[in-house]
Design an enzyme around this catalytic site. Structure first.
Site, short mmCIF file in Angstrom:
data_model
loop_
_atom_site.label_atom_id
_atom_site.label_comp_id
_atom_site.label_asym_id
_atom_site.label_seq_id
_atom_site.Cartn_x
_atom_site.Cartn_y
_atom_site.Cartn_z
N THR A 293 4.06 -3.69 9.52
CA THR A 293 4.50 -3.03 8.30
C THR A 293 4.34 -1.52 8.44
O THR A 293 3.64 -1.03 9.32
CB THR A 293 3.66 -3.46 7.09
OG1 THR A 293 2.34 -2.91 7.22
CG2 THR A 293 3.61 -4.96 6.95
N ASP A 294 4.96 -0.80 7.52
CA ASP A 294 4.63 0.60 7.34
C ASP A 294 3.32 0.66 6.54
O ASP A 294 2.87 -0.34 5.97
CB ASP A 294 5.75 1.34 6.61
CG ASP A 294 5.82 2.81 7.03
OD1 ASP A 294 4.78 3.36 7.43
OD2 ASP A 294 6.91 3.41 6.92
N PHE A 295 2.72 1.83 6.47
CA PHE A 295 1.40 1.98 5.90
C PHE A 295 1.38 1.58 4.42
O PHE A 295 2.08 2.16 3.59
CB PHE A 295 0.93 3.43 6.04
CG PHE A 295 -0.54 3.63 5.88
CD1 PHE A 295 -1.37 3.65 6.99
CD2 PHE A 295 -1.11 3.78 4.63
CE1 PHE A 295 -2.73 3.82 6.85
CE2 PHE A 295 -2.47 3.96 4.48
CZ PHE A 295 -3.29 3.98 5.59
N GLY A 296 0.59 0.56 4.09
CA GLY A 296 0.43 0.14 2.70
C GLY A 296 1.61 -0.57 2.09
O GLY A 296 1.66 -0.75 0.86
N ALA A 297 2.56 -1.03 2.91
CA ALA A 297 3.80 -1.61 2.36
C ALA A 297 3.58 -2.95 1.66
O ALA A 297 4.29 -3.26 0.70
CB ALA A 297 4.83 -1.78 3.48
#
Length: 769
Positions: A293-297
């Protein structure tokens, strides 16, 4: 233990290791906490791992660490608190050693780093941003750049990078435009393939290669209003034909990792899209890697997208959709165990993700070679070869937009120059987002480059900042005008900034000196999360250019920025305009090389509008794009593929051989290009194709080939382009690629606006050719 036996296959070792793991250890492999928080740098330069990291290892381990060597204002790692190239390698070894020696099974950590335009670590080479790389139109040069980034990263222990960015730019108001190559999927796809070759090489278990991560999957560059992570409104057919094309090419080239995008497409978040991650990526394309994932997605599924009521639902949605690893690690760590016990996921869902992560670690050779050589890191990071490569990439990515009365190139003698503007001598303003702190001596500003070019004759270079990027202070105008009064020619270095607050203080606008204050100025107007509603120069920059122009002297405007600038007054009144994007640490030398004519400039990969109200103004819009506006037409100020040269090229004898083929056959376009000027130069020969009539509406023209050639004065070269199925096909209503019979117009030229055409006919199946 079979998993430690290097003579066995990766599959056998993975299966054996998986069978020995507890549920907690499996979940640990899927999380990626922030790496820079795992160590503390002592006063003597040594590194100690933190108690929190030790606790995480004991409680189930950590599969990966994010940005362990990343340094910037977000991480709060500075030149003083950060690690040198050698110290970084030693630190990674210490972290890795602790993890392997103090975990039950000794599974190595995969270190992931940011490397969009260079390893984001102190001392690493800062290359031009991807938008500048695209403007070079040189795939081989980009592959060499990726090789340099890979060896600098792997030498310190980084085994994966979160690049290349393959987003197709639809709206340049988007702050991440600088991180993208172009508005054209074909060009992005060609660069994507070279990125995979350069980053991953022939084998991953080398001290010179790293895992490439394709991002952001998918359609991240097509967000509503150019706002970061906003919804995407797009049909599946267009998604396949445009935004997915570069990803498909990169997957076929062997990409080992993919990052999901923050956005939703037609109401489905990419982070929980089983269609994208399972049906398309893995089943149809045959992707054999892991998804992160992207950060915190994943948290956005609960608070943002609101497709999940709680954390357990969110992690279940992502894991079952095909997300193997979570960047930041918070949601998977906290909720996967509960999701398993509640029956929201099954053991096989967890095992599948873990196997993909372990598979990559075995392929990287981390079990056999978990540690790196600090001496090697010290030698290769920021070495002279890579610095010269950064200069070469910057040279080829700078574009000459206007050159009235041959104002450029400048002479090296007999002329006094005034170098004026907020970007003339500002280190961080020319580097772009995702950049580490820099020692002043490592960066060549425009003032530095021009001064160096003139050698001992430095008394003929005057400097004044004039103003800032943002703000309404005019206190520097008087000094700028005084410098301009003394000069014969004025070079105004204007534009934007993606510089975060590196604590470097500010600039005294009256003297140009750096000063430290309690309220440091931040000029950031571009970069991740910095989207704009307009494309004009900010602050009083335009006013400064107008005041200097009143002196009646030649004015050369150099833009340093991360997205197109739309300033009609400058387009009309400046004598010359140079677009440099963010050219990296050697940007000042490269810009000077262009200004003085030592090298020929590049070509645009993104259309520049006359006014923001024209957006979208992409060259490859549909032929049914609609009527003109009341106030203006739909023609950009500078079209895709455009760029002036210091010489003149002539295109002759454009032809296609044969002129009639079947749907599965190939043809060849040929053109003769001659350098009619007095100096040698590079030319980007571009091939565009129009499908005259089709079963679905298509773009007016589409780029389908390009060649960068070098010609001496009077030299002629015949350039050929293959025309194959992939260049002619469309995505039909069943989402299948097909070549339909009929007429195609093939156009060759120096830009999307300046082409010579010929025709190719595709016969129906069964008709004798």
């Amino acid at each position: 233990m079979d998993y430690k036996d290097a003579s066995l296959s990766v599959q056998e070792r993975t299966q054996d290791l998986l069978g020995r793991m507890t549920t907690e250890e499996k979940i640990g492999q899927l999380i990626q906490p922030m790496g820079w928080k795992t160590y503390v740098k002592e006063a003597d330069g040594t590194v100690q791992v933190t108690d929190e990291f030790k606790k995480d290892i004991v409680e189930g381990g950590i599969g990966s660490l994010y940005g362990t060597l990343r340094a910037d204002p977000w991480t709060e790692v500075t030149l003083e608190t950060g690690l040198t190239p050698r110290q970084g390698a030693v630190a990674i070894n210490e972290i890795q050693r602790y993890a392997m020696e103090n975990s039950r099974l000794g599974i190595p950590i995969l270190f992931g780093e940011e490397c969009s335009h260079g390893h984001m670590a102190i001392g690493a080479t800062v290359f031009p941003v991807p938008l500048a790389v695209g403007s070079a139109w040189n795939t081989e040069l980009y592959r060499k750049m990726c090789e340099a980034i890979a060896v600098e990263t792997r030498s310190q222990g980084g085994a994966a990078t979160y690049s290349p960015v393959l987003d197709v730019v639809r709206d340049p108001r988007w702050g991440r435009t600088e991180e993208c190559f172009a508005e054209d999927p074909y060009l992005i796809g060609e660069l994507a393939v070279e990125a995979i070759k350069g980053l991953q090489g022939d084998r991953l278990d080398s001290n010179r290669t790293i895992v490439a991560t394709l991002k952001h999957f998918a359609a991240y560059g097509s967000s509503e209003g150019g706002r970061n992570a906003a919804p995407v409104h797009m049909g599946l057919r267009e998604l396949h034909e445009v935004d997915l094309l570069p990803f498909k090419k990169a997957v076929r080239a062997g990409a080992c990792s993919v990052m999901t995008a923050y956005n939703e497409i037609d109401g489905v978040p990419c982070t929980s899209s089983s269609y994208l991650l399972n049906d398309l990526l893995r089943e149809q394309w045959g992707f054999n890697g892991f998804v992160i994932t992207d950060f915190g997605a994943i948290q956005m599924l609960v608070n943002g997208h609101n497709t999940a009521e709680n954390g357990e639902q969110a992690v279940a949605q992502s894991l079952k959709a095909g997300v193997d690893m979570e960047m930041s690690g918070y949601m998977y760590r906290k909720h996967l165990g509960q999701a398993l016990s509640q029956g929201l996921i099954e053991q096989k869902d967890l095992d599948t993700a873990v196997m993909r992560v372990l598979d990559m670690k075995f392929r990287l050779g981390l079990f056999e070679q978990p540690f790196v050589d600090p001496d090697f890191a010290e030698r290769v990071i920021g070495c002279e070869e890579h610095i010269q490569l950064a200069r070469k990439v910057a040279q080829e990515g700078i574009i000459l937009l206007k050159n009235e009365d041959n104002t450029l190139p400048l002479g090296k003698t007999g002329t006094k120059l005034a170098v004026i503007g907020p970007n003339a001598n500002h280190v961080y303003n020319q580097l772009g987002d995702y950049t580490s702190p820099q020692p002043r001596g490592q960066i060549v500003t425009v003032l530095d480059g021009i001064t160096s070019k003139l050698g001992a004759d430095t008394g003929k270079v005057l400097y004044a900042p004039g103003c800032r990027i943002k703000g309404d202070s005019r206190e520097g105008f008087a000094q700028a005008l005084a410098c301009a009064e003394e000069a014969d020619t004025i070079i105004m270095v204007m534009g934007g900034s993606s510089s975060r607050d590196f604590g470097e203080g500010t600039i005294d606008l009256r003297t140009g000196a750096s000063v430290v204050t309690d309220d440091p100025w931040n000029d950031m107007e571009c970069g991740e999360g910095i989207d704009r509603s307009s494309l004009n120069l900010m602050g009083v920059q335009l006013e400064l250019v107008q005041e200097v122009h009143k002196l009646g002297k030649p004015v050369i405007v150099v833009y340093i920025n991360g997205r197109p600038i739309a300033e009609p007054w400058i387009d009309e009144h400046a004598h010359a305009i140079v677009e440099a994007w963010y050219p990296g640490q050697e940007g000042g030398n490269a810009i000077a090389d262009i200004l003085f004519g030592d090298v020929n400039p590049g070509r645009l990969t993104i259309s520049i509008p006359k006014h923001v109200g024209q957006l979208p103004v992409n060259y490859n819009g549909k032929r049914t794009r609609g009527k003109r506006y009341l106030e203006t037409d739909l023609v950009p100020q500078y079209p895709f593929g455009f760029g002036l040269s210091y010489t003149e090229f002539k295109y002759e004898n454009v032809r296609v051989v044969p002129e009639v083929i079947g749907p599965d056959d190939e043809a060849e376009v040929q053109v003769e290009v001659t350098n009619k000027g007095a100096v040698a130069g590079n030319e980007v020969v571009q091939l565009y194709i129009t499908d005259v009539s089709a079963s679905v509406t298509r773009s007016e023209i589409s780029l389908k080939g390009f060649r960068k050639i070098h010609l001496e004065p009077g030299q002629t070269q015949t350039v050929t382009f293959p025309v194959q199925k992939e260049h002619l096909e469309l995505i039909d209503s069943r989402l299948q690629p097909v070549v339909e019979p009929g007429e195609f117009r093939l156009m060759v030229g120096s830009s999307s606006r300046d082409c010579t055409a010929c025709s190719l006919h595709i016969q129906k199946v069964g008709v004798e050719v």
